[in-house]
Write a protein that holds these residues in place. Structure first.
Motif, PDB file in Angstrom:
ATOM      1  N   GLU A  27      -9.141  20.377  11.048  1.00  0.00           N
ATOM      2  CA  GLU A  27      -9.348  20.249   9.442  1.00  0.00           C
ATOM      3  C   GLU A  27      -9.840  21.726   8.976  1.00  0.00           C
ATOM      4  O   GLU A  27      -9.460  22.291   7.953  1.00  0.00           O
ATOM      5  CB  GLU A  27     -10.019  19.321   9.023  1.00  0.00           C
ATOM      6  N   GLU A  28     -10.950  22.177   9.768  1.00  0.00           N
ATOM      7  CA  GLU A  28     -11.446  23.384   9.127  1.00  0.00           C
ATOM      8  C   GLU A  28     -10.539  24.655   9.228  1.00  0.00           C
ATOM      9  O   GLU A  28     -10.469  25.595   8.718  1.00  0.00           O
ATOM     10  CB  GLU A  28     -12.973  23.734  10.094  1.00  0.00           C
ATOM     11  N   ALA A  29      -9.779  24.720  10.464  1.00  0.00           N
ATOM     12  CA  ALA A  29      -9.005  25.657  10.948  1.00  0.00           C
ATOM     13  C   ALA A  29      -7.775  25.588   9.805  1.00  0.00           C
ATOM     14  O   ALA A  29      -7.329  26.627   9.295  1.00  0.00           O
ATOM     15  CB  ALA A  29      -8.390  25.700  12.395  1.00  0.00           C
ATOM     16  N   ALA A  30      -7.404  24.120   9.504  1.00  0.00           N
ATOM     17  CA  ALA A  30      -6.308  24.120   8.604  1.00  0.00           C
ATOM     18  C   ALA A  30      -6.766  24.849   7.190  1.00  0.00           C
ATOM     19  O   ALA A  30      -5.947  25.351   6.291  1.00  0.00           O
ATOM     20  CB  ALA A  30      -5.917  22.751   8.528  1.00  0.00           C
ATOM     21  N   ARG A  31      -7.890  24.505   6.726  1.00  0.00           N
ATOM     22  CA  ARG A  31      -8.388  24.940   5.459  1.00  0.00           C
ATOM     23  C   ARG A  31      -8.683  26.423   5.632  1.00  0.00           C
ATOM     24  O   ARG A  31      -8.239  26.981   4.509  1.00  0.00           O
ATOM     25  CB  ARG A  31      -9.988  24.327   5.179  1.00  0.00           C
ATOM     26  N   ARG A  32      -8.921  27.106   6.571  1.00  0.00           N
ATOM     27  CA  ARG A  32      -9.102  28.601   6.680  1.00  0.00           C
ATOM     28  C   ARG A  32      -7.615  29.218   6.458  1.00  0.00           C
ATOM     29  O   ARG A  32      -7.652  30.151   5.790  1.00  0.00           O
ATOM     30  CB  ARG A  32      -9.519  29.124   7.783  1.00  0.00           C
ATOM     31  N   LEU A  33      -6.707  28.566   7.083  1.00  0.00           N
ATOM     32  CA  LEU A  33      -5.213  28.932   6.975  1.00  0.00           C
ATOM     33  C   LEU A  33      -4.492  28.711   5.666  1.00  0.00           C
ATOM     34  O   LEU A  33      -3.451  28.928   5.499  1.00  0.00           O
ATOM     35  CB  LEU A  33      -4.534  28.563   8.304  1.00  0.00           C
ATOM     36  N   ARG A  34      -5.195  27.614   4.910  1.00  0.00           N
ATOM     37  CA  ARG A  34      -4.540  27.076   3.690  1.00  0.00           C
ATOM     38  C   ARG A  34      -3.627  26.340   4.015  1.00  0.00           C
ATOM     39  O   ARG A  34      -2.635  26.581   3.314  1.00  0.00           O
ATOM     40  CB  ARG A  34      -4.423  28.232   2.710  1.00  0.00           C
TER      41      ARG A  34
END
Length: 79
Positions: A27-34
């Motif tokens: 989820e954090e990685a997805a947030r960083r990648l938008r």
């Protein structure tokens, strides 16, 4: 009747990034990648985004999202 309160993380991304982290949740990685969580899992499944298993969990190395974007930019420039 009791209402449920929906909690949403509205912390700006620049403040939310913990520089001591080594691994990110998906989820954090997805947030960083938008991108969405499902899209992020798809990138992991195809091997486009590096991840590692930690027990039964899946974690993304903190530098993997930036490496993925770099590969996208390099591929885009070559085309």
């Amino acid at each position: 009747m009791r209402r449920k309160v929906l909690r949403v993380d509205i912390t700006p991304l620049s403040e939310a990034i913990d520089t001591t982290l080594v691994l990110l949740t998906v989820e954090e990685a997805a947030r960083r990648l938008r991108i969405g969580r499902t899209t992020c899992y798809g990138l992991i499944r195809t091997g486009e985004l590096e991840s590692v298993p930690v027990g039964r969990l899946r974690r993304v190395p903190v530098d993997a999202p930036a490496a993925y974007v770099t590969r996208l930019r390099t591929t885009d420039q070559a085309a």
